[in-house]
Design a protein around this motif. Structure first.
Motif, PDB file in Angstrom:
ATOM      1  N   GLU A   1     -16.251  -3.153 -42.889  1.00  0.00           N
ATOM      2  CA  GLU A   1     -15.471  -3.534 -41.706  1.00  0.00           C
ATOM      3  C   GLU A   1     -16.277  -3.403 -40.407  1.00  0.00           C
ATOM      4  O   GLU A   1     -15.881  -3.956 -39.385  1.00  0.00           O
ATOM      5  CB  GLU A   1     -14.190  -2.690 -41.622  1.00  0.00           C
ATOM      6  CG  GLU A   1     -14.392  -1.195 -41.319  1.00  0.00           C
ATOM      7  CD  GLU A   1     -14.818  -0.332 -42.526  1.00  0.00           C
ATOM      8  OE1 GLU A   1     -15.188  -0.887 -43.592  1.00  0.00           O
ATOM      9  OE2 GLU A   1     -14.811   0.904 -42.374  1.00  0.00           O
ATOM     10  N   LEU A   2     -17.398  -2.687 -40.437  1.00  0.00           N
ATOM     11  CA  LEU A   2     -18.164  -2.497 -39.200  1.00  0.00           C
ATOM     12  C   LEU A   2     -18.925  -3.774 -38.840  1.00  0.00           C
ATOM     13  O   LEU A   2     -19.340  -4.524 -39.712  1.00  0.00           O
ATOM     14  CB  LEU A   2     -19.137  -1.325 -39.344  1.00  0.00           C
ATOM     15  CG  LEU A   2     -18.479   0.047 -39.392  1.00  0.00           C
ATOM     16  CD1 LEU A   2     -19.544   1.135 -39.525  1.00  0.00           C
ATOM     17  CD2 LEU A   2     -17.635   0.298 -38.146  1.00  0.00           C
ATOM     18  N   PRO A   3     -19.134  -4.022 -37.539  1.00  0.00           N
ATOM     19  CA  PRO A   3     -19.790  -5.262 -37.109  1.00  0.00           C
ATOM     20  C   PRO A   3     -21.280  -5.264 -37.434  1.00  0.00           C
ATOM     21  O   PRO A   3     -21.891  -4.215 -37.590  1.00  0.00           O
ATOM     22  CB  PRO A   3     -19.591  -5.240 -35.586  1.00  0.00           C
ATOM     23  CG  PRO A   3     -19.510  -3.792 -35.241  1.00  0.00           C
ATOM     24  CD  PRO A   3     -18.796  -3.145 -36.401  1.00  0.00           C
ATOM     25  N   ASP A   4     -21.857  -6.462 -37.510  1.00  0.00           N
ATOM     26  CA  ASP A   4     -23.307  -6.603 -37.556  1.00  0.00           C
ATOM     27  C   ASP A   4     -23.831  -6.356 -36.151  1.00  0.00           C
ATOM     28  O   ASP A   4     -23.315  -6.939 -35.201  1.00  0.00           O
ATOM     29  CB  ASP A   4     -23.681  -8.030 -37.970  1.00  0.00           C
ATOM     30  CG  ASP A   4     -23.916  -8.152 -39.460  1.00  0.00           C
ATOM     31  OD1 ASP A   4     -24.421  -7.185 -40.056  1.00  0.00           O
ATOM     32  OD2 ASP A   4     -23.590  -9.213 -40.015  1.00  0.00           O
ATOM     33  N   VAL A   5     -24.822  -5.513 -36.003  1.00  0.00           N
ATOM     34  CA  VAL A   5     -25.394  -5.256 -34.680  1.00  0.00           C
ATOM     35  C   VAL A   5     -26.509  -6.270 -34.448  1.00  0.00           C
ATOM     36  O   VAL A   5     -27.428  -6.373 -35.257  1.00  0.00           O
ATOM     37  CB  VAL A   5     -25.943  -3.819 -34.589  1.00  0.00           C
ATOM     38  CG1 VAL A   5     -26.561  -3.571 -33.226  1.00  0.00           C
ATOM     39  CG2 VAL A   5     -24.832  -2.811 -34.887  1.00  0.00           C
ATOM     40  N   GLU A   6     -26.418  -7.019 -33.377  1.00  0.00           N
ATOM     41  CA  GLU A   6     -27.438  -8.024 -33.086  1.00  0.00           C
ATOM     42  C   GLU A   6     -28.718  -7.352 -32.623  1.00  0.00           C
ATOM     43  O   GLU A   6     -28.692  -6.508 -31.726  1.00  0.00           O
ATOM     44  CB  GLU A   6     -26.937  -8.954 -31.977  1.00  0.00           C
ATOM     45  CG  GLU A   6     -26.839 -10.390 -32.434  1.00  0.00           C
ATOM     46  CD  GLU A   6     -26.753 -11.321 -31.242  1.00  0.00           C
ATOM     47  OE1 GLU A   6     -27.705 -12.094 -31.039  1.00  0.00           O
ATOM     48  OE2 GLU A   6     -25.743 -11.231 -30.518  1.00  0.00           O
TER      49      GLU A   6
END
Ligand code: ITT
Ligand code: NA
Length: 200
Positions: free
Chosen positions: A35-40
């Motif tokens: 559920e955690l976002p991909d960090v750009e």
């Protein structure tokens, strides 16, 4: 004790599980937190990108988080692919595609000029703290055909001087004992207890 590592790379995840497992720690990665976002990774250095990953996820989880930004620097390519190692052949391309591109770029480069090193920067971040940063390099050279099935990424092309084998031909333990990631973890283990206890 569990260490959370902000990576979605299964090759890194496996190496960290072994490296920290030896010290009695469990590890979790972002593969356990879908559920955690991909960090750009918008940084221009390994440290900036490792900070982005560790500090973003530490803020969200409100707990200490480790991140690894790493890559292969090839002397004949002026340090490329460097921070672009994961996406050398394009976004979401396979390790095999990255390796094929590297071989192609080095077609006319002689054996003596195929020197390279892996680099690893680790950033340990925690809410309200200044992050801890360690780094290490691993010197070798780039072969002419992929060899070996272990490891990940550029391992089948990275020839390790003392073994005269690629890092994909080393066992997991052999690689972890000398690799950029293994050395960076050793440096981290010397300083992280003080850092975790220090309520700056
Ligand atoms: P995360 O950001 O989720 O951790 P990533 O693979 O995108 O995963 P990086 O941005 O740090 O991570 O890119 C590292 C790339 O460098 C990796 O994908 C490999 O292509 C290469 N690399 C790093 N360490 C390596 C190793 O030990 N063996 C082989 N290739 C390695
Ligand atoms: Na990445």
């Amino acid at each position: 004790q569990t260490i959370v590592i902000a990576t979605r790379n299964p090759g890194k995840a496996k190496e960290f599980a072994a490296l920290f497992g030896k010290e009695g720690y469990q590890t979790k990665t972002l593969l356990d937190y879908p559920e955690l976002p991909d960090v750009e990774e918008t940084g221009t250095t390994f440290e900036e990108n490792a900070r982005l990953k560790a500090e973003t996820i530490a803020q969200i989880l409100q707990q200490p988080v480790l991140a690894d930004d790493s890559g292969l620097a090839v002397d004949a390519l002026n340090g490329m692919p460097g921070i672009f190692s994961a996406r050398f052949a394009g976004e979401r391309k396979s390790d095999a595609a990255n390796n094929a591109k590297l071989l192609h770029e080095l077609t006319d480069v002689s054996d003596e000029k195929r020197t390279a090193h892996f680099h690893c920067t680790l950033v340990f971040a925690a809410p309200q703290k200044e992050s801890l940063v360690v780094e290490a390099d691993w010197n070798g050279r780039i072969g002419r055909i992929p060899q070996g099935e272990n490891g990940f990424g550029y391992d089948p092309l990275f020839i390790v001087p003392d073994f005269n084998k690629t890092s994909a031909e080393l066992s997991n333990d052999e690689k972890n004992a000398i690799s950029h990631r293994g050395m960076a973890v050793q440096k981290l283990e010397k300083v992280w207890k003080n850092w975790l206890e220090d309520n700056q």
